[in-house]
Write a protein that holds these residues in place. Structure first.
Motif, short mmCIF file in Angstrom:
data_model
loop_
_atom_site.label_atom_id
_atom_site.label_comp_id
_atom_site.label_asym_id
_atom_site.label_seq_id
_atom_site.Cartn_x
_atom_site.Cartn_y
_atom_site.Cartn_z
N LEU A 1 51.31 -75.71 -57.51
CA LEU A 1 51.38 -74.30 -57.13
C LEU A 1 49.99 -73.69 -57.02
O LEU A 1 49.71 -72.93 -56.11
N VAL A 2 49.14 -74.02 -57.96
CA VAL A 2 47.76 -73.53 -57.91
C VAL A 2 47.06 -74.12 -56.69
O VAL A 2 46.31 -73.44 -56.00
N ALA A 3 47.34 -75.37 -56.41
CA ALA A 3 46.73 -76.01 -55.25
C ALA A 3 47.17 -75.33 -53.96
O ALA A 3 46.40 -75.22 -53.01
N CYS A 4 48.41 -74.85 -53.90
CA CYS A 4 48.88 -74.14 -52.71
C CYS A 4 48.11 -72.84 -52.52
O CYS A 4 47.76 -72.47 -51.41
N LYS A 5 47.85 -72.15 -53.62
CA LYS A 5 47.07 -70.91 -53.53
C LYS A 5 45.67 -71.22 -53.02
O LYS A 5 45.13 -70.51 -52.17
N ASP A 6 45.09 -72.29 -53.56
CA ASP A 6 43.75 -72.68 -53.11
C ASP A 6 43.77 -73.07 -51.64
O ASP A 6 42.83 -72.80 -50.90
N THR A 7 44.85 -73.69 -51.20
CA THR A 7 44.96 -74.09 -49.81
C THR A 7 45.02 -72.86 -48.91
O THR A 7 44.37 -72.82 -47.86
N LYS A 8 45.77 -71.84 -49.34
CA LYS A 8 45.83 -70.61 -48.54
C LYS A 8 44.47 -69.95 -48.48
O LYS A 8 44.04 -69.47 -47.43
N LYS A 9 43.77 -69.94 -49.62
CA LYS A 9 42.42 -69.36 -49.62
C LYS A 9 41.49 -70.17 -48.72
O LYS A 9 40.68 -69.61 -47.98
N ALA A 10 41.64 -71.49 -48.75
CA ALA A 10 40.81 -72.34 -47.91
C ALA A 10 41.13 -72.11 -46.44
O ALA A 10 40.23 -72.07 -45.60
N GLU A 11 42.42 -71.93 -46.11
CA GLU A 11 42.80 -71.66 -44.73
C GLU A 11 42.22 -70.33 -44.26
O GLU A 11 41.74 -70.22 -43.14
N GLU A 12 42.28 -69.33 -45.13
CA GLU A 12 41.72 -68.02 -44.78
C GLU A 12 40.21 -68.13 -44.58
O GLU A 12 39.66 -67.55 -43.64
N ALA A 13 39.56 -68.87 -45.46
CA ALA A 13 38.11 -69.05 -45.33
C ALA A 13 37.78 -69.80 -44.05
O ALA A 13 36.82 -69.45 -43.35
N ALA A 14 38.57 -70.80 -43.73
CA ALA A 14 38.34 -71.55 -42.49
C ALA A 14 38.55 -70.66 -41.28
O ALA A 14 37.77 -70.71 -40.32
N ASP B 1 38.20 -67.41 -41.18
CA ASP B 1 37.07 -66.49 -41.13
C ASP B 1 35.84 -67.18 -40.52
O ASP B 1 35.11 -66.58 -39.73
N SER B 2 35.63 -68.43 -40.90
CA SER B 2 34.50 -69.19 -40.36
C SER B 2 34.65 -69.39 -38.86
O SER B 2 33.69 -69.25 -38.11
N ILE B 3 35.86 -69.71 -38.43
CA ILE B 3 36.10 -69.91 -37.00
C ILE B 3 35.84 -68.62 -36.23
O ILE B 3 35.19 -68.63 -35.18
N GLU B 4 36.30 -67.50 -36.76
CA GLU B 4 36.07 -66.22 -36.10
C GLU B 4 34.59 -65.90 -36.04
O GLU B 4 34.10 -65.39 -35.02
N ALA B 5 33.87 -66.19 -37.13
CA ALA B 5 32.43 -65.93 -37.15
C ALA B 5 31.72 -66.79 -36.11
O ALA B 5 30.82 -66.32 -35.41
#
Length: 94
Positions: free
Chosen positions: A18-31, A33-37
């Motif tokens: 479950l914690v890993a899923c949260k980290d995955t969502k954060k990683a997806e959001e960060a990715a 954001d990086s793509i948009e940048a």
């Protein structure tokens, strides 16, 4: 005792996933954001290249105009010098 240890291991495994899923969502959001940048910077770079290209084109056109004017002036000066030399030769012959 074995069941207790297995239950604890199972709870830890679920908690970790479950914690890993949260980290995955954060990683997806960060990715994302990086793509948009990167897209934004790419668009800015493309616009800068376009502006530089237009400026270079204008500079080349101005240089061509200047060279044409200089060539015309040189032609006129040469013709005038030839005319003066011809008159000087004619006057010297008289």
């Amino acid at each position: 005792m074995k069941k207790s240890i297995l239950n604890i291991a199972l709870i830890l495994a679920l908690g970790t996933s479950l914690v890993a899923c949260k980290d995955t969502k954060k990683a997806e959001e960060a990715a994302q954001d990086s793509i948009e940048a990167v897209e934004e910077k790419t668009e800015e770079a493309a616009e800068a290249v376009k502006e530089v290209t237009e400026d270079a084109k204008e500079a080349v056109e101005e240089a061509v105009d200047t060279l044409e004017e200089a060539a015309e002036e040189a032609k006129e000066a040469t013709e005038e010098a030839a005319k003066d030399a011809k008159e000087a030769v004619e006057n010297a012959g008289e």
